[in-house]
Design a protein around this motif. Structure first.
Motif, mmCIF file in Angstrom:
data_model
loop_
_atom_site.group_PDB
_atom_site.id
_atom_site.type_symbol
_atom_site.label_atom_id
_atom_site.label_comp_id
_atom_site.label_asym_id
_atom_site.label_seq_id
_atom_site.Cartn_x
_atom_site.Cartn_y
_atom_site.Cartn_z
ATOM 1 N N ALA A 172 -23.768 40.564 -15.611
ATOM 2 C CA ALA A 172 -24.327 39.978 -14.539
ATOM 3 C C ALA A 172 -23.829 40.448 -13.565
ATOM 4 N N ARG A 173 -24.460 40.853 -12.230
ATOM 5 C CA ARG A 173 -24.258 41.393 -10.364
ATOM 6 C C ARG A 173 -23.148 39.974 -10.324
ATOM 7 N N ALA A 174 -21.944 39.955 -10.034
ATOM 8 C CA ALA A 174 -21.754 38.624 -9.963
ATOM 9 C C ALA A 174 -21.679 38.497 -8.012
ATOM 10 N N ARG A 175 -21.523 39.830 -7.380
ATOM 11 C CA ARG A 175 -21.662 40.426 -6.051
ATOM 12 C C ARG A 175 -22.936 41.843 -5.995
ATOM 13 N N GLU A 176 -23.753 41.374 -5.288
ATOM 14 C CA GLU A 176 -24.712 42.321 -4.727
ATOM 15 C C GLU A 176 -23.801 43.599 -4.222
ATOM 16 N N LEU A 177 -24.306 44.466 -4.181
ATOM 17 C CA LEU A 177 -23.618 45.508 -3.204
ATOM 18 C C LEU A 177 -24.669 46.286 -2.785
ATOM 19 N N SER A 178 -24.045 46.329 -1.171
ATOM 20 C CA SER A 178 -25.774 47.117 -0.239
ATOM 21 C C SER A 178 -25.369 48.854 -0.600
ATOM 22 N N PHE A 179 -26.780 49.533 0.071
ATOM 23 C CA PHE A 179 -26.835 50.628 -0.718
ATOM 24 C C PHE A 179 -25.951 51.783 -0.369
ATOM 25 N N PRO A 185 -25.571 64.382 -6.597
ATOM 26 C CA PRO A 185 -25.601 62.974 -5.242
ATOM 27 C C PRO A 185 -27.545 62.808 -5.246
ATOM 28 N N ALA A 186 -28.538 63.898 -5.616
ATOM 29 C CA ALA A 186 -29.563 63.238 -5.714
ATOM 30 C C ALA A 186 -30.094 62.087 -6.369
ATOM 31 N N GLY A 187 -29.493 62.484 -7.343
ATOM 32 C CA GLY A 187 -29.534 60.817 -8.792
ATOM 33 C C GLY A 187 -29.127 60.408 -8.410
ATOM 34 N N ARG A 188 -27.726 60.039 -7.093
ATOM 35 C CA ARG A 188 -26.457 59.377 -7.058
ATOM 36 C C ARG A 188 -27.461 57.759 -5.880
ATOM 37 N N VAL A 189 -28.020 59.278 -5.148
ATOM 38 C CA VAL A 189 -29.441 57.947 -3.884
ATOM 39 C C VAL A 189 -30.321 57.694 -4.804
ATOM 40 N N LEU A 190 -30.825 57.954 -5.483
ATOM 41 C CA LEU A 190 -31.868 57.350 -6.068
ATOM 42 C C LEU A 190 -31.214 56.109 -6.952
ATOM 43 N N ALA A 191 -30.393 56.443 -7.902
ATOM 44 C CA ALA A 191 -29.560 54.730 -8.832
ATOM 45 C C ALA A 191 -29.526 53.761 -7.908
ATOM 46 N N ALA A 192 -28.758 54.526 -6.670
ATOM 47 C CA ALA A 192 -28.513 53.573 -5.554
ATOM 48 C C ALA A 192 -29.800 52.327 -5.282
ATOM 49 N N ALA A 193 -30.423 52.944 -5.056
ATOM 50 C CA ALA A 193 -32.032 52.682 -4.518
ATOM 51 C C ALA A 193 -32.650 52.314 -5.732
ATOM 52 N N ALA A 194 -32.300 52.401 -7.357
ATOM 53 C CA ALA A 194 -32.534 51.724 -7.855
ATOM 54 C C ALA A 194 -32.440 50.478 -8.091
ATOM 55 N N ALA A 232 -23.219 50.761 -2.845
ATOM 56 C CA ALA A 232 -23.214 51.510 -4.149
ATOM 57 C C ALA A 232 -23.299 53.133 -4.632
ATOM 58 N N VAL A 233 -23.970 53.521 -3.185
ATOM 59 C CA VAL A 233 -23.999 54.809 -3.524
ATOM 60 C C VAL A 233 -21.947 55.333 -3.600
ATOM 61 N N ARG A 234 -21.547 55.106 -2.549
ATOM 62 C CA ARG A 234 -20.135 54.931 -2.416
ATOM 63 C C ARG A 234 -19.222 54.921 -4.326
ATOM 64 N N ARG A 235 -19.166 53.422 -5.062
ATOM 65 C CA ARG A 235 -19.247 52.988 -5.824
ATOM 66 C C ARG A 235 -19.894 54.495 -6.932
ATOM 67 N N LEU A 236 -20.794 54.264 -6.489
ATOM 68 C CA LEU A 236 -21.374 55.560 -7.907
ATOM 69 C C LEU A 236 -20.163 56.316 -7.651
ATOM 70 N N ARG A 237 -20.497 57.144 -6.183
ATOM 71 C CA ARG A 237 -19.968 59.022 -6.534
ATOM 72 C C ARG A 237 -17.912 58.602 -7.181
ATOM 73 N N ASP A 238 -17.339 57.071 -6.714
ATOM 74 C CA ASP A 238 -16.646 56.720 -7.667
ATOM 75 C C ASP A 238 -16.078 56.961 -8.860
ATOM 76 N N ALA A 239 -17.453 56.962 -9.697
ATOM 77 C CA ALA A 239 -17.624 56.929 -11.299
ATOM 78 C C ALA A 239 -18.327 58.047 -11.425
ATOM 79 N N GLN A 240 -18.031 58.547 -10.911
ATOM 80 C CA GLN A 240 -19.087 60.627 -11.114
ATOM 81 C C GLN A 240 -18.592 60.827 -12.283
ATOM 82 N N LYS A 241 -19.309 61.655 -13.571
ATOM 83 C CA LYS A 241 -18.222 62.185 -14.816
ATOM 84 C C LYS A 241 -18.029 63.163 -14.301
ATOM 85 N N THR A 242 -17.226 63.864 -15.165
ATOM 86 C CA THR A 242 -16.508 64.965 -15.126
ATOM 87 C C THR A 242 -18.387 66.316 -15.058
#
Length: 255
Positions: free
Chosen positions: A16-23, A50-59, A26-36
């Protein structure tokens, strides 16, 4: 290599999303969690992920699940493959096929990134992601074979074997790499930190990156240019296949 190892998709909406992230958040969180970036080519590292990161944030903002993103990826790739198989080669078709495959590849990275953001990874999602990848790799070379047969004035029938050989090499690289990763033991607590990713290796892997492979379809408006470009990429894949199989077998023998 085929299939950017950015992570497998998950099932359901995740925690469950305790707190909705802004776009942007979300992009920053995804960048920090990027795999090796180990074993990843420069294209996947600096373009596809990077393109997938933007699409993931939009999704994420659209409240899509990782599995839904996987199906979006399949839709783009499937449309491009269908256009390749059914359309008459031309420069507009070349751009359309390339764009569909590249966008599908970016969504293929986005599903795993969204799963990590939501904490929603699952065996079912990973299965779906890999099945779609395998179908895409198999179908695109089958579509090239159809194009060769229907539309190209080939110098000889031997050219019809080229897509079959390329298909075999691509599937073996995808499956061999995937199986090797599954069979190798994971590093446990206290294991030494992995070596930093090699830029030289990232450059060397460019010819067998799926995103780079997609570029050959921009030559589809010229029969000769496409045939020669496709042949050159097949030759590189065949050489890498031999090297990869030897490397993976040696690594697993040490397990």
């Amino acid at each position: 290599m085929y299939g950017d190892p950015a992570g497998a998709s998950g099932g359901g909406a995740g925690k469950a999303r305790a707190r909705e992230l802004s776009f942007g958040a979300a992009v920053r969180r995804l960048r920090d969690a990027q795999k090796t970036a180990k074993g990843v080519s420069l294209y996947s590292r600096y373009v596809n992920r990077p393109a997938g990161r933007v699409l993931a944030a939009a999704a994420y903002r659209a409240r899509l699940t990782p599995n839904q993103v996987t199906l979006v990826s399949a839709a783009f790739s499937g449309a491009a493959v269908a256009a390749l198989a059914l359309g008459r080669p031309s420069w507009p078709l070349a751009v359309a096929v390339w764009a569909g495959l590249v966008v599908g590849f970016a969504f293929d990275s986005a599903d795993g990134q969204l799963a990590r953001l939501l904490g929603a990874g699952s065996p079912a999602g990973e299965w779906l992601d890999h099945v779609v990848d395998c179908a895409k790799i198999t179908a695109v070379h089958a579509a090239v074979l159809i194009t060769f047969y229907r539309h190209f004035g080939l110098p000889g029938d031997g050219w019809l074997l080229l897509p079959l050989g390329f298909q075999l090499a691509a599937v073996l690289i995808f499956f061999g790499g995937l199986l090797t990763d599954k069979l190798k033991p994971k590093a446990g607590p206290g294991a030494p930190a992995p070596a930093p990713p090699s830029r030289l290796r990232a450059v060397a892997l460019l010819p067998v990156d799926y995103g780079v492979f997609c570029l050959v379809f921009l030559l589809l408006g010229s029969e000769r240019a496409f045939r020669l470009g496709y042949l050159a990429l097949f030759a590189v894949h065949a050489l890498f296949l031999v090297a990869f199989l030897a490397k993976w077998f040696r690594e697993l023998r040490r397990v």
